[in-house]
Design an enzyme around this catalytic site. Structure first.
Site, PDB file in Angstrom:
ATOM      1  N   HIS A   1     -23.016 -48.152 -16.751  1.00  0.00           N
ATOM      2  CA  HIS A   1     -22.428 -47.004 -16.057  1.00  0.00           C
ATOM      3  C   HIS A   1     -21.467 -47.537 -15.012  1.00  0.00           C
ATOM      4  O   HIS A   1     -21.704 -48.559 -14.377  1.00  0.00           O
ATOM      5  CB  HIS A   1     -23.518 -46.167 -15.367  1.00  0.00           C
ATOM      6  CG  HIS A   1     -23.055 -44.789 -15.029  1.00  0.00           C
ATOM      7  ND1 HIS A   1     -22.303 -44.525 -13.914  1.00  0.00           N
ATOM      8  CD2 HIS A   1     -23.207 -43.625 -15.683  1.00  0.00           C
ATOM      9  CE1 HIS A   1     -22.013 -43.226 -13.883  1.00  0.00           C
ATOM     10  NE2 HIS A   1     -22.561 -42.647 -14.941  1.00  0.00           N
TER      11      HIS A   1
ATOM     12  N   ASP B   1     -27.453 -40.879 -21.308  1.00  0.00           N
ATOM     13  CA  ASP B   1     -27.261 -40.642 -22.748  1.00  0.00           C
ATOM     14  C   ASP B   1     -28.246 -41.402 -23.622  1.00  0.00           C
ATOM     15  O   ASP B   1     -28.319 -41.147 -24.822  1.00  0.00           O
ATOM     16  CB  ASP B   1     -25.829 -41.043 -23.134  1.00  0.00           C
ATOM     17  CG  ASP B   1     -24.821 -40.133 -22.456  1.00  0.00           C
ATOM     18  OD1 ASP B   1     -23.960 -40.643 -21.725  1.00  0.00           O
ATOM     19  OD2 ASP B   1     -24.951 -38.907 -22.625  1.00  0.00           O
TER      20      ASP B   1
HETATM   21  C1  SDX Z   1     -21.547 -41.001 -19.152  1.00  0.00           C
HETATM   22  O1  SDX Z   1     -18.814 -41.376 -15.043  1.00  0.00           O
HETATM   23  C2  SDX Z   1     -19.897 -40.712 -15.261  1.00  0.00           C
HETATM   24  O2  SDX Z   1     -20.595 -40.299 -14.348  1.00  0.00           O
HETATM   25  C3  SDX Z   1     -20.238 -40.490 -16.723  1.00  0.00           C
HETATM   26  C4  SDX Z   1     -21.567 -39.782 -16.971  1.00  0.00           C
HETATM   27  C5  SDX Z   1     -21.521 -38.347 -16.510  1.00  0.00           C
HETATM   28  O3  SDX Z   1     -22.590 -37.771 -16.289  1.00  0.00           O
HETATM   29  O4  SDX Z   1     -20.406 -37.774 -16.461  1.00  0.00           O
HETATM   30  O5  SDX Z   1     -22.607 -40.446 -16.307  1.00  0.00           O
HETATM   31  C6  SDX Z   1     -21.896 -39.735 -18.466  1.00  0.00           C
HETATM   32  O6  SDX Z   1     -20.455 -41.096 -19.659  1.00  0.00           O
HETATM   33  C7  SDX Z   1     -22.526 -42.154 -19.151  1.00  0.00           C
HETATM   34  C8  SDX Z   1     -21.959 -43.447 -19.844  1.00  0.00           C
HETATM   35  C9  SDX Z   1     -22.109 -43.268 -21.342  1.00  0.00           C
HETATM   36  N1  SDX Z   1     -21.393 -44.342 -22.063  1.00  0.00           N
HETATM   37  C10 SDX Z   1     -22.084 -45.297 -22.742  1.00  0.00           C
HETATM   38  O7  SDX Z   1     -23.302 -45.398 -22.758  1.00  0.00           O
HETATM   39  C11 SDX Z   1     -21.200 -46.227 -23.564  1.00  0.00           C
HETATM   40  C12 SDX Z   1     -21.652 -47.678 -23.347  1.00  0.00           C
HETATM   41  N2  SDX Z   1     -21.366 -48.048 -21.977  1.00  0.00           N
HETATM   42  C13 SDX Z   1     -20.064 -48.559 -21.679  1.00  0.00           C
HETATM   43  O8  SDX Z   1     -19.048 -48.491 -22.540  1.00  0.00           O
HETATM   44  C14 SDX Z   1     -19.785 -48.810 -20.198  1.00  0.00           C
HETATM   45  O9  SDX Z   1     -20.918 -49.267 -19.624  1.00  0.00           O
HETATM   46  C15 SDX Z   1     -19.232 -47.650 -19.418  1.00  0.00           C
HETATM   47  C16 SDX Z   1     -18.013 -47.079 -20.074  1.00  0.00           C
HETATM   48  C17 SDX Z   1     -20.258 -46.576 -19.284  1.00  0.00           C
HETATM   49  C18 SDX Z   1     -18.853 -48.164 -18.020  1.00  0.00           C
HETATM   50  O10 SDX Z   1     -17.832 -49.058 -18.193  1.00  0.00           O
HETATM   51  P1  SDX Z   1     -17.156 -49.834 -16.925  1.00  0.00           P
HETATM   52  O11 SDX Z   1     -17.775 -49.414 -15.640  1.00  0.00           O
HETATM   53  O12 SDX Z   1     -15.683 -49.717 -17.055  1.00  0.00           O
HETATM   54  O13 SDX Z   1     -17.646 -51.298 -17.131  1.00  0.00           O
HETATM   55  P2  SDX Z   1     -16.976 -52.307 -18.127  1.00  0.00           P
HETATM   56  O14 SDX Z   1     -16.672 -51.630 -19.434  1.00  0.00           O
HETATM   57  O15 SDX Z   1     -15.884 -53.003 -17.415  1.00  0.00           O
HETATM   58  O16 SDX Z   1     -18.193 -53.306 -18.409  1.00  0.00           O
HETATM   59  C19 SDX Z   1     -18.534 -54.272 -17.420  1.00  0.00           C
HETATM   60  C20 SDX Z   1     -19.087 -55.439 -18.233  1.00  0.00           C
HETATM   61  C21 SDX Z   1     -18.151 -55.825 -19.387  1.00  0.00           C
HETATM   62  O17 SDX Z   1     -18.375 -57.225 -19.609  1.00  0.00           O
HETATM   63  P3  SDX Z   1     -17.217 -58.257 -19.088  1.00  0.00           P
HETATM   64  O18 SDX Z   1     -15.922 -57.818 -19.706  1.00  0.00           O
HETATM   65  O19 SDX Z   1     -17.235 -58.099 -17.590  1.00  0.00           O
HETATM   66  O20 SDX Z   1     -17.718 -59.585 -19.583  1.00  0.00           O
HETATM   67  O21 SDX Z   1     -20.319 -55.029 -18.887  1.00  0.00           O
HETATM   68  C22 SDX Z   1     -20.180 -55.064 -20.286  1.00  0.00           C
HETATM   69  C23 SDX Z   1     -18.671 -55.088 -20.586  1.00  0.00           C
HETATM   70  O22 SDX Z   1     -18.429 -55.770 -21.804  1.00  0.00           O
HETATM   71  N3  SDX Z   1     -20.799 -53.837 -20.795  1.00  0.00           N
HETATM   72  C24 SDX Z   1     -21.618 -53.772 -21.836  1.00  0.00           C
HETATM   73  C25 SDX Z   1     -21.986 -52.410 -21.920  1.00  0.00           C
HETATM   74  N4  SDX Z   1     -21.371 -51.713 -20.947  1.00  0.00           N
HETATM   75  C26 SDX Z   1     -20.630 -52.596 -20.254  1.00  0.00           C
HETATM   76  N5  SDX Z   1     -22.080 -54.721 -22.703  1.00  0.00           N
HETATM   77  C27 SDX Z   1     -22.932 -54.284 -23.649  1.00  0.00           C
HETATM   78  N6  SDX Z   1     -23.350 -53.003 -23.799  1.00  0.00           N
HETATM   79  C28 SDX Z   1     -22.886 -52.039 -22.947  1.00  0.00           C
HETATM   80  N7  SDX Z   1     -23.284 -50.775 -23.089  1.00  0.00           N
END
Ligand code: SDX
Length: 427
Positions: free
Chosen positions: A305, A362
């Site tokens: 998140h 989720d």
């Molecule tokens: C919702 O904003 C809100 O409040 C949203 C929400 C709401 O109520 O409105 O809470 C609802 O959208 C919840 C999130 C649902 N999405 C997912 O579950 C999809 C999987 N999660 C991600 O794609 C990610 O964690 C996000 C999009 C939720 C957050 O992304 P960020 O904050 O931009 O973080 P990032 O993508 O830059 O990740 C940071 C690091 C990365 O590694 P590096 O590039 O630094 O090496 O963490 C890794 C990412 O690769 N990473 C994951 C991961 N999520 C982030 N690695 C594996 N699995 C994951 N799920």
């Protein structure tokens, strides 16, 4: 005494006001930065940017705190109803008995959609994704309700808000019925908001339908958990669309489109599909390895998140609700065991600990919705149904903000500098 920050950028140092909220981080007021320095700030994902002032929802990602108008999500999920939370978010205070009764009655007066709007569904393919239908039909509401699109009239704004809150369950249920070829079920206003939705979704004309009170309570709680969440991507979309003066139905349709993305509201559908793909606990290590592999685009859906770096308080309530629904419906779906073991293994894996990746709202919602009987394609539509309350609350706050103006970000330009045009026959 106003706190200030001093910035020297290509000229004499200048002071910028530091504004304090009631709780949470201060903000640096940079509204004069470009005029003074000719430079923009650069923050593509808005990770360090406060786009507005708001009093609706507060999140502390490190402490795992989520407050709606100051009330914790744990208290609201345990002790209130989705209609109480809808009133709280849109009106600013918890309702009295009388205020709640009036609000529920007002919402119930808008649960039906125009009979001609029902025709819209018949233009879609039966296998159209419910979110595609929701985007189209909700946007089309503006073609029917010209009497509540004057955004400068607070009365019309509130009528439009009530119409949207009331009609989203009806439209979501219609989309579902259309997709399975069953007849549409009209609202029954003798039922609760959530009970009405369950009946419109699962009843058939051929036999009576009785709302299961445990399922009704669980779904009502799921709606509470999804009602609002500060300035997330879809809420920011609604605010940006609204800043141009677009009508509320168009703004909510824009929010639905944004929520559909798998990185946002589409994650509940993606998370359940992922759990089904994993299938059995012995396959979990393979998928965790894929999630950690930089060369593999696979992510654990339902994990991570932007704001929560400790845990998502909604996920905790959701996990408790899974147990309730499974017990009531005597469900023994093996993917719940896969989910619990995946969570356990991921939370003890250095990669996830270091990157502060925890289950979000989720991760569990899909398991419950599936147990209740919704197909995965309906999960994000249910998220949109609940989040409409937050969207309309945030939209009304934005329209009512005397400081608000059309949102128009700038950019860091890295394209070609000006160059002479080359006629076609010389290329
Ligand atoms: C919702 O904003 C809100 O409040 C949203 C929400 C709401 O109520 O409105 O809470 C609802 O959208 C919840 C999130 C649902 N999405 C997912 O579950 C999809 C999987 N999660 C991600 O794609 C990610 O964690 C996000 C999009 C939720 C957050 O992304 P960020 O904050 O931009 O973080 P990032 O993508 O830059 O990740 C940071 C690091 C990365 O590694 P590096 O590039 O630094 O090496 O963490 C890794 C990412 O690769 N990473 C994951 C991961 N999520 C982030 N690695 C594996 N699995 C994951 N799920």
């Amino acid at each position: 005494m106003t706190k200030t920050a001093t910035l020297a950028l290509g000229g004499p140092a200048q002071d910028y006001a530091v504004l304090e909220g009631s709780i949470g981080p201060d903000v640096l007021d940079i509204r004069k930065l470009y005029a003074r320095t000719g430079a923009f700030t650069f923050d593509p994902g808005f990770t360090s940017t406060a786009a507005c002032e708001s009093g609706i929802t507060y999140i502390d990602g490190d402490q795992g705190v989520l407050l709606h108008r100051g009330y914790s999500i744990e208290d609201l999920a345990r002790d209130s109803s989705f209609m109480e939370v809808a009133y709280l978010l849109t009106e600013g205070e918890l309702p009295t008995h009388e205020e709640l009764a009036t609000f529920k009655y007002t919402i119930s007066r808008h649960t039906m959609v125009h009979e001609q709007l029902m025709q819209f569904f018949r233009g879609f393919r039966r296998d159209a994704h419910p979110m595609a239908i929701m985007c189209g039909v909700v946007g089309a509401l503006s073609a029917f309700y010209h009497d509540s699109t004057d955004i400068d009239d607070p009365k019309q704004r509130m009528i439009a808000s009530h119409r949207l809150i009331a009609k989203m369950p009806t439209i979501a249920a219609l989309a579902y019925k259309y997709s399975i070829g069953q007849p549409f079920i009209y609202p029954d206003n003798s039922l609760s908001y959530t009970g009405n939705f369950l009946r419109m979704t699962f009843a058939v004309p051929a036999e009576p339908y009785v709302v299961n009170p445990v399922v009704e309570r669980a779904l009502d709680r799921i709606f509470i958990l999804h009602a609002d969440h500060e300035q997330n991507a879809s809420t920011s979309t609604v605010r940006l669309a609204g800043s141009s003066g677009a009508n509320p139905f168009a703004c909510i349709a824009a929010g639905i489109a944004c929520l559909w993305g798998p990185a946002h509201g589409g994650a509940n559908e993606a998370a359940l599909n992922m759990l089904r793909e994993i299938g059995t606990p012995d396959k979990i290590p393979h998928y965790i390895a894929r999630a950690k592999d930089k060369d593999d685009s696979f992510r654990l859906m339902g994990f991570g998140h932007r704001v929560y770096k400790n845990y998502d308080p909604r996920a905790t309530v959701m996990q408790q609700t899974v147990r309730e629904v499974f017990k009531e419906m005597n469900v023994t779906d093996p993917i719940f065991d896969v989910a619990l073991q995946l969570e356990e293994m991921a939370l003890n894996d250095p990669y996830f600990i270091e990157k502060k990746l925890f289950p979000n709202v989720d991760f569990y919602s899909g398991i419950i919705l599936s147990a209740i009987g919704f197909p995965t394609s309906m999960f994000t539509a249910l998220f949109a149904l609940a989040r409409t309350v937050g969207w309309v609350a945030q939209w009304n706050e934005m329209i009512g903000d005397p400081e608000q103006k059309i949102g128009r970000p700038r950019q860091l330009y890295t394209g070609a500098p000006q160059r002479p045009f080359v006629p076609l026959d010389k290329r």
